[in-house]
Scaffold this motif. Sequence first.
Motif, PDB file in Angstrom:
ATOM      1  N   MET A   1      -0.788  12.718 -21.930  1.00  0.00           N
ATOM      2  CA  MET A   1      -0.223  12.481 -23.245  1.00  0.00           C
ATOM      3  C   MET A   1      -1.264  11.737 -24.080  1.00  0.00           C
ATOM      4  N   LYS A   2      -1.461  12.218 -25.282  1.00  0.00           N
ATOM      5  CA  LYS A   2      -2.420  11.598 -26.193  1.00  0.00           C
ATOM      6  C   LYS A   2      -1.650  10.968 -27.345  1.00  0.00           C
ATOM      7  N   LYS A   3      -1.909   9.677 -27.596  1.00  0.00           N
ATOM      8  CA  LYS A   3      -1.219   8.980 -28.680  1.00  0.00           C
ATOM      9  C   LYS A   3      -2.195   8.111 -29.446  1.00  0.00           C
ATOM     10  N   LYS A   4      -1.825   7.823 -30.695  1.00  0.00           N
ATOM     11  CA  LYS A   4      -2.617   6.937 -31.545  1.00  0.00           C
ATOM     12  C   LYS A   4      -1.790   5.710 -31.891  1.00  0.00           C
ATOM     13  N   PHE A   5      -2.461   4.562 -31.915  1.00  0.00           N
ATOM     14  CA  PHE A   5      -1.804   3.306 -32.242  1.00  0.00           C
ATOM     15  C   PHE A   5      -2.632   2.546 -33.271  1.00  0.00           C
ATOM     16  N   LYS A   6      -1.954   1.891 -34.184  1.00  0.00           N
ATOM     17  CA  LYS A   6      -2.614   1.028 -35.170  1.00  0.00           C
ATOM     18  C   LYS A   6      -2.909  -0.301 -34.497  1.00  0.00           C
ATOM     19  N   MET A   7      -4.082  -0.849 -34.783  1.00  0.00           N
ATOM     20  CA  MET A   7      -4.457  -2.155 -34.252  1.00  0.00           C
ATOM     21  C   MET A   7      -4.496  -3.147 -35.405  1.00  0.00           C
ATOM     22  N   GLN A   8      -4.012  -4.337 -35.137  1.00  0.00           N
ATOM     23  CA  GLN A   8      -3.947  -5.366 -36.177  1.00  0.00           C
ATOM     24  C   GLN A   8      -4.818  -6.546 -35.759  1.00  0.00           C
ATOM     25  N   ASP A   9      -5.589  -7.076 -36.703  1.00  0.00           N
ATOM     26  CA  ASP A   9      -6.460  -8.238 -36.493  1.00  0.00           C
ATOM     27  C   ASP A   9      -7.583  -7.982 -35.494  1.00  0.00           C
ATOM     28  N   LEU A  10      -8.124  -6.774 -35.500  1.00  0.00           N
ATOM     29  CA  LEU A  10      -9.323  -6.461 -34.721  1.00  0.00           C
ATOM     30  C   LEU A  10     -10.505  -6.872 -35.579  1.00  0.00           C
ATOM     31  N   ASP A  11     -11.201  -7.926 -35.173  1.00  0.00           N
ATOM     32  CA  ASP A  11     -12.179  -8.572 -36.057  1.00  0.00           C
ATOM     33  C   ASP A  11     -13.631  -8.169 -35.854  1.00  0.00           C
ATOM     34  N   CYS A  12     -13.975  -7.549 -34.732  1.00  0.00           N
ATOM     35  CA  CYS A  12     -15.400  -7.249 -34.565  1.00  0.00           C
ATOM     36  C   CYS A  12     -15.611  -5.945 -33.807  1.00  0.00           C
ATOM     37  N   ALA A  13     -16.632  -5.215 -34.217  1.00  0.00           N
ATOM     38  CA  ALA A  13     -16.930  -3.908 -33.631  1.00  0.00           C
ATOM     39  C   ALA A  13     -17.345  -4.045 -32.167  1.00  0.00           C
ATOM     40  N   ASN A  14     -18.044  -5.117 -31.833  1.00  0.00           N
ATOM     41  CA  ASN A  14     -18.462  -5.347 -30.454  1.00  0.00           C
ATOM     42  C   ASN A  14     -17.244  -5.546 -29.551  1.00  0.00           C
ATOM     43  N   CYS A  15     -16.259  -6.275 -30.048  1.00  0.00           N
ATOM     44  CA  CYS A  15     -15.017  -6.483 -29.284  1.00  0.00           C
ATOM     45  C   CYS A  15     -14.289  -5.156 -29.076  1.00  0.00           C
ATOM     46  N   ALA A  16     -14.286  -4.315 -30.095  1.00  0.00           N
ATOM     47  CA  ALA A  16     -13.650  -3.004 -29.991  1.00  0.00           C
ATOM     48  C   ALA A  16     -14.320  -2.179 -28.888  1.00  0.00           C
ATOM     49  N   MET A  17     -15.641  -2.248 -28.804  1.00  0.00           N
ATOM     50  CA  MET A  17     -16.374  -1.521 -27.777  1.00  0.00           C
ATOM     51  C   MET A  17     -16.019  -2.061 -26.384  1.00  0.00           C
ATOM     52  N   LYS A  18     -15.941  -3.383 -26.251  1.00  0.00           N
ATOM     53  CA  LYS A  18     -15.582  -3.984 -24.959  1.00  0.00           C
ATOM     54  C   LYS A  18     -14.166  -3.588 -24.540  1.00  0.00           C
ATOM     55  N   MET A  19     -13.249  -3.569 -25.506  1.00  0.00           N
ATOM     56  CA  MET A  19     -11.874  -3.160 -25.219  1.00  0.00           C
ATOM     57  C   MET A  19     -11.829  -1.711 -24.753  1.00  0.00           C
ATOM     58  N   GLU A  20     -12.553  -0.862 -25.461  1.00  0.00           N
ATOM     59  CA  GLU A  20     -12.586   0.567 -25.133  1.00  0.00           C
ATOM     60  C   GLU A  20     -13.087   0.770 -23.703  1.00  0.00           C
ATOM     61  N   GLU A  21     -14.152   0.067 -23.328  1.00  0.00           N
ATOM     62  CA  GLU A  21     -14.698   0.194 -21.974  1.00  0.00           C
ATOM     63  C   GLU A  21     -13.694  -0.273 -20.930  1.00  0.00           C
ATOM     64  N   ALA A  22     -12.996  -1.387 -21.202  1.00  0.00           N
ATOM     65  CA  ALA A  22     -12.002  -1.917 -20.263  1.00  0.00           C
ATOM     66  C   ALA A  22     -10.818  -0.965 -20.113  1.00  0.00           C
ATOM     67  N   ILE A  23     -10.386  -0.374 -21.230  1.00  0.00           N
ATOM     68  CA  ILE A  23      -9.247   0.549 -21.198  1.00  0.00           C
ATOM     69  C   ILE A  23      -9.577   1.790 -20.376  1.00  0.00           C
ATOM     70  N   LYS A  24     -10.804   2.301 -20.513  1.00  0.00           N
ATOM     71  CA  LYS A  24     -11.206   3.503 -19.778  1.00  0.00           C
ATOM     72  C   LYS A  24     -11.196   3.285 -18.267  1.00  0.00           C
ATOM     73  N   LYS A  25     -11.302   2.027 -17.818  1.00  0.00           N
ATOM     74  CA  LYS A  25     -11.316   1.725 -16.382  1.00  0.00           C
ATOM     75  C   LYS A  25      -9.915   1.625 -15.781  1.00  0.00           C
ATOM     76  N   ILE A  26      -8.882   1.594 -16.619  1.00  0.00           N
ATOM     77  CA  ILE A  26      -7.509   1.488 -16.129  1.00  0.00           C
ATOM     78  C   ILE A  26      -7.104   2.791 -15.446  1.00  0.00           C
ATOM     79  N   ASP A  27      -6.495   2.667 -14.263  1.00  0.00           N
ATOM     80  CA  ASP A  27      -6.043   3.834 -13.506  1.00  0.00           C
ATOM     81  C   ASP A  27      -4.983   4.606 -14.300  1.00  0.00           C
ATOM     82  N   GLY A  28      -5.194   5.890 -14.465  1.00  0.00           N
ATOM     83  CA  GLY A  28      -4.249   6.719 -15.205  1.00  0.00           C
ATOM     84  C   GLY A  28      -4.707   7.043 -16.612  1.00  0.00           C
TER      85      GLY A  28
END
Length: 72
Positions: A1-28
């Motif tokens: 299932m593919k979904k899109k979500f709005k993010m609130q108070d995301l303050d830095c592009a580097n943090c977004a990249m770190k979040m993306e990498e962490a999310i990709k490691k989650i099982d499933g």
Amino acid sequence: MKKKFKMQDLDCANCAMKMEEAIKKIDGVNDATISFMAQKLTIDADDDRFDSIMDQVVSECRKVEPDCTILR
């Protein structure tokens, strides 16, 4: 299932990249993309466990940027 979500108070592009990498490691999670400019998370994950996966996603994002909220 593919979904899109709005993010609130995301303050830095580097943090977004770190979040993306962490999310990709989650099982499933098949794929995840965070657009800093659009403040959007696009996630492709297993249908049957989507809610529990999203709970893990929120947890991982809070570790990187505690003030950021994913609007579900």
